[in-house]
Design a protein around this motif. Structure first.
Motif, PDB file in Angstrom:
ATOM      1  N   VAL A   1       0.876  -1.171   0.000  1.00 56.65           N
ATOM      2  CA  VAL A   1       0.000   0.000   0.000  1.00 56.65           C
ATOM      3  C   VAL A   1       0.908   1.214   0.000  1.00 56.65           C
ATOM      4  CG1 VAL A   1      -1.718   1.311   1.298  1.00 56.65           C
ATOM      5  CG2 VAL A   1      -1.774  -1.174   1.330  1.00 56.65           C
ATOM      6  N   VAL A   2       0.716   2.097  -0.981  1.00 65.15           N
ATOM      7  CA  VAL A   2       1.516   3.316  -1.000  1.00 65.15           C
ATOM      8  C   VAL A   2       0.614   4.478  -0.627  1.00 65.15           C
ATOM      9  CG1 VAL A   2       2.988   4.823  -2.343  1.00 65.15           C
ATOM     10  CG2 VAL A   2       3.027   2.376  -2.754  1.00 65.15           C
ATOM     11  N   LEU A   3       0.804   4.977   0.586  1.00 58.46           N
ATOM     12  CA  LEU A   3       0.036   6.138   1.002  1.00 58.46           C
ATOM     13  C   LEU A   3       0.611   7.376   0.316  1.00 58.46           C
ATOM     14  CD1 LEU A   3      -0.232   5.399   4.814  1.00 58.46           C
ATOM     15  CD2 LEU A   3      -1.947   4.995   3.076  1.00 58.46           C
ATOM     16  N   TRP A   4      -0.167   8.453   0.334  1.00 59.29           N
ATOM     17  CA  TRP A   4       0.286   9.674  -0.336  1.00 59.29           C
ATOM     18  C   TRP A   4       1.606  10.169   0.232  1.00 59.29           C
ATOM     19  CZ3 TRP A   4      -0.526  12.247  -4.575  1.00 59.29           C
ATOM     20  CH2 TRP A   4      -1.699  12.010  -5.286  1.00 59.29           C
ATOM     21  N   THR A   5       1.692  10.164   1.575  1.00 54.75           N
ATOM     22  CA  THR A   5       2.918  10.689   2.182  1.00 54.75           C
ATOM     23  C   THR A   5       4.098   9.769   1.888  1.00 54.75           C
ATOM     24  OG1 THR A   5       2.175   9.663   4.220  1.00 54.75           O
ATOM     25  CG2 THR A   5       1.852  12.002   4.042  1.00 54.75           C
ATOM     26  N   ASP A   6       3.852   8.458   1.807  1.00 60.80           N
ATOM     27  CA  ASP A   6       4.940   7.537   1.448  1.00 60.80           C
ATOM     28  C   ASP A   6       5.512   7.920   0.091  1.00 60.80           C
ATOM     29  OD1 ASP A   6       4.246   6.196   3.673  1.00 60.80           O
ATOM     30  OD2 ASP A   6       3.181   4.588   2.646  1.00 60.80           O
ATOM     31  N   ALA A   7       4.597   8.092  -0.865  1.00 61.24           N
ATOM     32  CA  ALA A   7       5.030   8.393  -2.233  1.00 61.24           C
ATOM     33  C   ALA A   7       5.870   9.666  -2.239  1.00 61.24           C
ATOM     34  CB  ALA A   7       3.807   8.553  -3.134  1.00 61.24           C
ATOM     35  N   LEU A   8       5.408  10.684  -1.499  1.00 64.42           N
ATOM     36  CA  LEU A   8       6.128  11.950  -1.505  1.00 64.42           C
ATOM     37  C   LEU A   8       7.475  11.822  -0.808  1.00 64.42           C
ATOM     38  CD1 LEU A   8       3.163  14.373  -0.962  1.00 64.42           C
ATOM     39  CD2 LEU A   8       4.578  14.115  -2.977  1.00 64.42           C
ATOM     40  N   ILE A   9       7.523  11.003   0.251  1.00 68.97           N
ATOM     41  CA  ILE A   9       8.803  10.809   0.935  1.00 68.97           C
ATOM     42  C   ILE A   9       9.809  10.174  -0.009  1.00 68.97           C
ATOM     43  CG2 ILE A   9       9.936   9.343   2.648  1.00 68.97           C
ATOM     44  CD1 ILE A   9       7.747   9.930   4.537  1.00 68.97           C
ATOM     45  N   PHE A  10       9.370   9.159  -0.753  1.00 71.96           N
ATOM     46  CA  PHE A  10      10.301   8.496  -1.660  1.00 71.96           C
ATOM     47  C   PHE A  10      10.688   9.420  -2.802  1.00 71.96           C
ATOM     48  CE2 PHE A  10       8.281   4.657   0.259  1.00 71.96           C
ATOM     49  CZ  PHE A  10       9.385   4.379   1.031  1.00 71.96           C
ATOM     50  N   LEU A  11       9.750  10.263  -3.210  1.00 74.46           N
ATOM     51  CA  LEU A  11      10.064  11.265  -4.230  1.00 74.46           C
ATOM     52  C   LEU A  11      11.149  12.203  -3.722  1.00 74.46           C
ATOM     53  CD1 LEU A  11       8.963  12.258  -7.020  1.00 74.46           C
ATOM     54  CD2 LEU A  11       7.712  13.979  -5.742  1.00 74.46           C
ATOM     55  N   LEU A  12      10.978  12.627  -2.473  1.00 76.75           N
ATOM     56  CA  LEU A  12      11.949  13.528  -1.855  1.00 76.75           C
ATOM     57  C   LEU A  12      13.313  12.853  -1.773  1.00 76.75           C
ATOM     58  CD1 LEU A  12      11.771  16.349  -0.498  1.00 76.75           C
ATOM     59  CD2 LEU A  12      11.674  15.161   1.659  1.00 76.75           C
ATOM     60  N   LEU A  13      13.294  11.573  -1.409  1.00 81.47           N
ATOM     61  CA  LEU A  13      14.537  10.820  -1.291  1.00 81.47           C
ATOM     62  C   LEU A  13      15.237  10.751  -2.647  1.00 81.47           C
ATOM     63  CD1 LEU A  13      15.392   9.588   1.356  1.00 81.47           C
ATOM     64  CD2 LEU A  13      14.697   7.366   0.481  1.00 81.47           C
ATOM     65  N   ALA A  14      14.437  10.501  -3.688  1.00 74.60           N
ATOM     66  CA  ALA A  14      15.003  10.427  -5.034  1.00 74.60           C
ATOM     67  C   ALA A  14      15.582  11.778  -5.430  1.00 74.60           C
ATOM     68  CB  ALA A  14      13.926   9.990  -6.023  1.00 74.60           C
ATOM     69  N   ALA A  15      14.854  12.850  -5.076  1.00 78.64           N
ATOM     70  CA  ALA A  15      15.334  14.189  -5.421  1.00 78.64           C
ATOM     71  C   ALA A  15      16.657  14.475  -4.718  1.00 78.64           C
ATOM     72  CB  ALA A  15      14.284  15.230  -5.034  1.00 78.64           C
TER      73      ALA A  15
END
Lengths: 494, 325
Positions: A30-44
């Motif tokens: 399950v990918v919650l919205w905040t999870d997705a954004l955290i991983f996006l931030l990590l990638a950035a």
């Protein structure tokens, strides 16, 4: 740049392990919205550091950060918190043991994180109500029926805390023995860590292991590895005994409904990290874009943007946040059909809190960047770019943006700690995270009422404040190191 | 100067209109009065009549912006926007959800708020400047280094901890002052001493560190070198020259918050049970009384704009080179 590699390893290992676990246990990710954004931030962040590595002028200030022993020690602590937060950001719905009618996998409704899975013992070993740290008996007296049928009022034994002890008088010795064993293990782990580090450093610099080892112990390395190792050692010396004891006791006690406080504190880390980082993710584009535009274009654009931020600034921040959160709350309450699970609803409310905090806090940085852009646009190299007919968009992205990036970065790390602290206050006011989200604020809020009890229930409050203090202090110290390294005004002063 | 002040006051009008539009949009357009009524009356099993009645009692049953059924000016004035938002400009706040007059509440609650906020502000400023000056005097010694470390540590402690810890230590353990409550007159000192103390201590971390950096920056300037070169002692340089010049950014920075002192402090007022505007605001937020929240937003922005104006004026007072045109 060696600390970077270490950071990358520390981040990737838990994520890979978590993904592997989810795949192997056939759980439903399950990918919650905040999870997705955290991983996006990590990638950035990964992309940013990859870029920095290849550009000497960008890497130089980071090298100064890496040479600061206070900053790097703080980073070690911060990384430990981030690792816990990341493990807590891998969500899934566990597979039920009973397969469906067609033999297919059926998944539970409950959304768990990898941290929940790792701390399954902490989660499941719940008591009925309050119990003090490391206690074997409950906090309040109850009617107990003895074996011979008589009834007495006494403190009942806990269902899990110290339940393995036949004789309670052996509790101190048991705790001591467990602590010592864990400390010995921690020491062994730490020794291995130090040896691996020395070996890696020796290999990289093609020096002999012994020489590197002595340089490491004598703090003669450019990166303050010794300070970092000591910090890591302290962390291990706290974490190992806590983990060893939590298998048999409630290390930090239990709360009103009998949940383990250590588990609550660990879960709160993610909420704090999400608020501290995702808010800046919302704030950054607004303040960078509007701030630079106002300073660069001047005229009516400047007037308009200045008007916007003066207006927003003039509304008391707490009230604006409260108003916006109340609005979101009404929307959530009137549209329950949009949120299939409670976890998703709580997560969306957390995300909205970040967005609202971001929308109310972009003004400070925007004003700073406007002032900087006003100065920069008069400089000769920008005038020259104008004369060559370079477009506005290109001047802003190629010439102005790189020259204000240090301000953006400083603001980013400086804001983090303030946001973590703000969450607790907002939750107290009642406009923070969803009451079902575990956070420092909700922990403090729940424990606040127990001050009046006699004897006082202090452990939940103390746990929340201590975790928050360590996290914020580490963030503040790291932020100071970053600011010292990036602020050109300070460097000239030295 | 007078012309400048008048122009600044005129400039405040579009900002206040903007604030009003934002709050109006937040409170009435995103959420309709129907939503509010449902929140107040309980989300489920509420009849349409009950909602209509709730709205009618509070005047939320009118059209939003334009009343087509009413003639003449009433088409504009007999609307929610005019009744609830435009009237704020003449400080007519209307009634709270419990029927009390908001304007009256604000007037009576201002006193306790100021009784807490002014001492915190004054004592805090004095303490922070003193500590900052001490750190600057002993700069680059262990005293300074550990002072800064202590400041960072104090900054990292949650404000709630100071309050809860202070209440526990002073009121519960030592029984020196009551945990919370308030009384008028001289008696109020007993109730205010702890919140003031905690307010000051909670502000030391960031305040002293910030002022120290101002003083340190000032020490690096040319006039300080000149003063040293002509043989003045370090103490004279610091207390006569650096202090006076450093006070300019400190005081002008502090002026902006003076009007906002009227708003009271949200957290400590509600923890200590002081019946000021801060606890009023918190209660309103928790009871979701939008009329009160709206009024406080308006007052807050008026005071903030007043603070900006005062800051500009104070610049000219402390630094005659600055002229307001």
């Amino acid at each position: 740049m060696a600390p970077l590699v270490l950071t990358a390893i520390l981040m990737i290992v838990p994520l890979a392990a978590g993904t592997l676990f989810i795949a192997l246990s056939r759980a439903m990710p399950v990918v919650l919205w905040t999870d997705a954004l955290i991983f996006l931030l990590l990638a950035a962040m990964a992309a940013y550091f990859w870029y920095v590595r290849r550009h000497e002028h960008l890497a130089a200030p980071w090298r100064r950060v890496a040479a600061s022993s206070v900053g790097m020690s703080a980073l070690v602590v911060l990384l430990a918190f981030i690792a816990v937060g990341l493990i807590d950001s891998l969500h899934f719905r566990p597979r039920l043991a009973q397969p469906g009618a067609g033999g297919e996998d059926v998944h539970a409704v409950q959304v768990l994180s990898l941290l929940d899975e790792l701390a399954r013992g902490l989660r499941s070993r719940a008591e009925r109500t309050y119990s003090a740290p490391l206690a074997t008996r409950a906090y309040s007296k109850e009617m107990l029926e003895l074996a011979d049928g008589t009834q007495v009022r006494d403190f009942p034994r806990l269902a899990h805390g110290g339940a393995h002890l036949k004789d309670e008088s052996g509790r101190s010795r048991d705790i001591l023995a467990r602590c010592l064993a864990a400390l010995a293990l921690a020491l062994a782990c730490w020794g291995v860590l130090a040896a691996v580090l020395a070996a890696a450093l020796a290999r990289r610099s093609r020096a002999r292991f012994g020489d590197t080892w002595r340089a490491l112990l004598g703090a003669r390395t450019r990166v303050p590895w010794r300070a970092m190792l000591i910090t890591a050692g302290v962390l291990l010396a706290v974490a190992f005994p806590a983990a060893a004891l939590s298998a048999r006791y409630h290390v930090l006690g239990t709360d009103k409904v009998g949940q383990d406080v250590l588990y609550l504190a660990l879960k709160s880390i993610r909420t704090g990290l999400v608020i501290g980082t995702l808010t800046t993710l919302v704030m950054l584009p607004l303040s960078v874009l509007l701030g630079i535009m106002a300073g660069y274009f001047r005229g009516w654009i400047d007037d308009l943007i200045q008007y916007a931020y003066t207006t927003l600034n003039s509304i008391p921040a707490v009230l604006l946040i409260a108003a916006a959160v109340l609005m979101v709350q009404v929307q959530i309450d009137t549209h329950p059909e949009l949120f299939p699970t409670a976890a998703q609803r709580a997560d969306l409310r957390l995300l909205f809190l970040c967005i609202i905090l971001g929308l109310t806090s972009w003004t400070g940085l925007a004003r700073l960047l406007r002032g900087e852009a006003l100065k920069l646009r008069e400089l000769e190299y920008i005038q020259a770019a104008h004369a060559f007919g370079v477009s506005h968009a290109r001047i802003i992205t190629r010439h102005i943006l790189p020259n204000v990036m240090h301000l953006v970065l400083i603001a980013l790390v400086m804001d983090f700690s303030g946001l973590v602290l703000a969450e607790a206050v907002l939750s107290y006011v009642g406009v923070g995270v969803d009451p079902s989200t575990i956070s420092f604020g909700t922990m403090i809020n729940a424990a606040r009422m127990e001050m009046a009890r006699e004897p006082m229930v202090w452990w939940a409050l103390l746990a929340a404040f201590t975790f928050m203090f360590v996290m914020v202090l580490a963030a503040n110290l790291f932020a100071d190191a970053v600011r010292d390294a990036f602020d050109p005004r300070l460097r000239m002063g030295n | 100067m007078t012309a400048y002040i008048i122009r600044r006051i005129l400039y405040a009008i579009p900002i206040l209109i903007g604030v009003n539009l934002i709050t109006f949009a937040l409170f009435f357009l995103v959420n309709t009065p129907d939503d509010m009524a449902r929140m107040q009356l309980g989300a489920k099993r509420v009849t349409a009549e009950a909602i209509e009645k709730w709205k009618a009692e509070r005047g939320y049953d009118k059209p939003m912006l334009y009343n087509g059924s009413a003639g003449g000016t009433a088409a504009i004035t007999d609307t929610i926007f005019f009744e609830k938002s435009v009237k704020l400009f003449v400080f007519d706040f209307g009634n709270a959800d419990d029927g009390r007059n908001i304007g009256y509440e604000i007037a009576t609650r201002m006193g306790p708020s100021l009784a807490l906020a002014i001492p915190v502000f004054m004592v805090g400023l004095a303490v922070n400047i003193t500590l900052a000056l001490l750190m600057a005097f002993f700069r680059a010694t262990y005293l300074d280094v550990w002072g800064v470390v202590l400041c960072v540590a104090m900054m990292s402690i949650s404000g709630l901890f100071y309050i809860i810890g202070g209440q526990y230590l002073v009121s519960k353990l030592w029984n020196l002052v009551p945990i919370s409550g308030y009384a008028g007159g001289v008696d109020s000192v007993r109730f205010l001493i702890l919140p003031v103390l905690i307010g000051v201590i909670g502000g030391i971390g960031s305040g002293a560190r910030w002022y120290r950096s101002i003083f340190i920056e000032e020490i690096g300037k040319d006039y300080v070198r000149t003063a040293r070169a002509k043989g003045l002692s370090e103490a004279t340089v610091l207390f006569r020259h650096v202090l006076r010049n450093g006070m300019i950014p400190i005081l002008t920075g502090a002026v902006v918050v003076i009007p906002l002192l009227f708003m009271g402090s949200l957290i400590s007022e509600s923890f200590f049970g002081i019946p000021g505007l801060g606890s009023y605001t918190i209660d309103a937020i928790q009871a979701q009384d939008f009329a009160v929240v709206r009024s406080m937003v308006f007052i807050g922005s008026v005071l903030y704009i007043a603070g900006l104006l005062l800051t500009d004026i104070s610049y000219t007072l402390v630094d005659p080179r600055i002229r307001l045109e």
